[in-house]
Scaffold this motif. Structure first.
Motif, PDB file in Angstrom:
ATOM      1  N   ASP A 148       0.823  -1.222   0.000  1.00 54.54           N
ATOM      2  CA  ASP A 148       0.000   0.000   0.000  1.00 54.54           C
ATOM      3  C   ASP A 148       0.852   1.266   0.000  1.00 54.54           C
ATOM      4  N   GLY A 149       2.150   1.136  -0.214  1.00 55.90           N
ATOM      5  CA  GLY A 149       3.030   2.305  -0.235  1.00 55.90           C
ATOM      6  C   GLY A 149       4.304   2.009   0.525  1.00 55.90           C
ATOM      7  N   GLU A 150       4.429   2.646   1.685  1.00 55.50           N
ATOM      8  CA  GLU A 150       5.630   2.418   2.479  1.00 55.50           C
ATOM      9  C   GLU A 150       5.269   2.211   3.942  1.00 55.50           C
TER      10      GLU A 150
ATOM     11  N   HIS B 223       2.356   9.688  -4.582  1.00 56.53           N
ATOM     12  CA  HIS B 223       2.104   9.104  -3.263  1.00 56.53           C
ATOM     13  C   HIS B 223       2.085  10.178  -2.189  1.00 56.53           C
ATOM     14  N   LEU B 225       3.483   9.903   1.335  1.00 56.35           N
ATOM     15  CA  LEU B 225       4.214   8.956   2.170  1.00 56.35           C
ATOM     16  C   LEU B 225       4.408   9.508   3.581  1.00 56.35           C
TER      17      LEU B 225
END
Lengths: 302, 269
Positions: A148-150, B223, B225
């Motif tokens: 889902d990303g990081e 993104h 993040l």
């Protein structure tokens, strides 16, 4: 000796005997409160007692987005174990299986201490070479690519060797309903105290134990002196008017925090009174020979 | 304790090496001792007393330079703790090799500011020359830690061979910012010259206004993040504009694929 009485509740002239533990704290954040609580709840599941779970863990408090490092809602989790090694293993296993896996989560150190426990320093290997180290002055983070990303995780978190485990209150009432009401109010009051957790289900344990058993394999067994159904059959600690006993166990990062929590719990029980709550409050100990921390109820009374 | 104050008498006639004027080298020295410290870089002998009017307040943990010059080289070199403030410009290699403390230049600086820096905080109020935090000839890596803030513009190849640490340029940067970066973080809030991240191996470059990227950077999508939010929070006390940039959804380009390719360039999507 005549028992002490506060608002009609009898207070034993007794003390809770507690032990030194190793403790740590982390802050779990997520895109919203629901998922932060979810990750923290999962991580602190099956963590009621070091006897069978390896660690004792629980949620200390929730933090609003404006006071977390990444600006998202967070939950502070405390973890305790009998040794630094066990705590380290439990922390990494639980964070790896329950926080790393939880959607959108991130994990931060939340205890100031010169002693450190690696967390991201271990979990980073999940990144299979794609993990990224990020430093900002003294802070060190790991970024691990996930689906889902990081997953962002601080490299280490603080370890305290001054934690205290096993503070407790024995709440005795006429019936299950009244005793439970007193216990629930005490739990609610103690949850407001910082730096402590109540590791048992909802903060309450109904199966207090004594050391030893008639069976060789058992280290601990039911505390028969406090079992109301055995009142006539064994050397009991219960009077005629007691039909139910519940216990609250407290682990804290400091001795003061445990005392503060017991004080808050006692105050709530006393305020409720014997009619609708507990008729008597006691505390568990082993005669004072085993644990170095003694929390005397008479010192903690409101 | 009161700071040590060094007031510039007049513009020096030659380049000077100010490396001896840092707190840990001045410990226990009186104003008279300090006045006898040699500062020249050429044949003509110059001592600190020739250049500055020296007022010792008792302590050397804080040093104020009242007046600066582009001929002041190696200001704050090897700074370990304490603070140095320069009300004016300085020359090359400001804060070189510093490992702690705080160095503030309230003017422009020459090239190689913050080179070999490993910790502490270096702030340049004006513009700075090329190779910000970069290695000198023969060195293998640039800065390895600390926080470097440039309020004005930076020259070409800012963050060359950066190894670790955070560089924030509030103005514009020249060509090839973040060239050959090994790791670390470089943030540029205004314009940026050509080919950012040229041959970078790892590390993070954040650009408010990216030029056309080299074809060796590949699109990894947009993104939001958690690490960017954390850096936004950590940088907010230093720069609200940097915090704003890092709080936005950012496009990520990975590269330089002509080198290791584990670096990244972010810019607002």
């Amino acid at each position: 000796m005549r028992p002490m009485k506060r608002n009609g509740v009898r207070i034993d002239d007794s003390f809770a005997e507690a032990f030194p533990m190793r403790g740590t704290a982390i802050l779990i954040t997520a895109p919203n409160r629901h998922w932060a609580v979810q990750a923290a709840t999962t991580m602190t599941g099956f963590a009621t007692s070091v006897i069978g779970c390896g660690a004792e863990a629980g949620i200390d408090c929730e933090r609003p987005g404006k006071s977390t490092p990444d600006g998202r809602p967070g939950v502070r989790v405390l973890m305790f174990a009998m040794s630094s090694d066990t705590l380290q293993t439990q922390l990494v296993n639980r964070a790896g299986q329950c926080v790393l896996t939880s959607p959108g989560s991130a994990c931060f150190a939340d205890l100031e201490s010169p002693d450190r426990l690696p967390i991201g320093d271990q979990l980073r290997y999940f990144g299979d070479g794609w993990q990224v180290s990020k430093k900002f002055l003294d802070r060190h983070f790991w970024r691990v690519p996930v689906m889902d990303g990081e997953f962002l995780c601080e490299a280490t978190t603080g370890l305290t060797k001054k934690a205290v485990g096993g503070g407790n209150l024995l709440i005795m009432g006429a019936s299950f309903e009244t005793t439970m009401r007193a216990a629930e109010l005490a739990v609610a009051a103690m949850n407001d105290v910082e730096d402590v957790i109540l590791p048992f289900p909802g903060g309450i344990v109904r199966s207090g134990s004594k050391v030893g058993s008639k069976y060789k394999a058992m280290m601990a067994s039911t505390n028969d002196a406090y079992c109301p159904t055995l009142r006539g059959a064994v050397k009991t600690n219960l009077e005629e008017d007691i039909g139910c006993v519940l216990e609250i166990v407290i682990d804290g990062l400091t001795e003061d925090a445990v005392a503060e929590a017991m004080r808050a719990g006692l105050a709530a029980i006393v305020k409720l009174g014997p009619e609708h709550g507990a008729v008597r409050v006691g505390a568990g100990n082993y005669g004072g020979k085993l644990g170095p921390f003694h929390f005397h109820l008479k010192d903690l009374l409101p | 304790m009161k700071p040590l104050v060094l007031t510039l008498k007049q513009e020096p006639g030659q380049r000077l090496d100010l490396a001896p004027l840092v707190p840990h080298l001045l410990e226990g020295k009186s104003a008279k001792d300090i006045a006898e410290i040699e500062l020249q870089t050429t044949r003509e002998k110059v001592v600190a007393g020739d250049i500055f009017k020296i007022r010792s307040g008792g302590g050397v943990e804080t040093i104020h330079f009242e007046g600066g010059s582009l001929r002041f080289d190696n200001v704050g070199q090897g700074l370990k703790s304490g603070e140095i403030f320069i009300e004016g410009d300085c020359g090359k290699c400001a804060g070189r090799g510093m490992s702690g403390g705080n160095l503030v230049v309230n003017g422009d600086s020459g090239p190689f500011a913050g080179s070999a820096m490993s910790g502490g905080r270096l702030e340049i109020g004006g513009d700075t020359g090329g190779f910000l935090a970069g290695p000198l000839e023969g060195e293998m890596e640039g800065a390895t830690g600390g926080l470097l803030i440039v309020r004005g513009n930076a020259g070409e190849r800012a963050g060359d061979r950066l190894r670790r640490g955070t560089i924030l340029i509030e103005g514009s940067a020249g060509d090839f910012p973040g060239s050959r970066m090994i790791a670390g973080t470089l943030i540029i809030l205004k314009e940026c010259g050509k080919l950012p991240g040229y041959l970078m191996r790892r590390g993070t470059i954040v650009l408010a206004n990216p030029p056309e990227l080299a074809p060796t950077f590949v699109d990894c999508g947009t993104h939001q993040l958690a690490f960017a939010s954390v850096f936004a929070g950590l940088l907010r006390p230093e720069s609200r504009a940097a915090a704003r940039l890092l709080s936005r959804p950012l496009a990520r380009f990975a590269g330089d694929m002509a080198a290791l390719g584990k670096g990244e360039i972010f810019f607002p999507a």
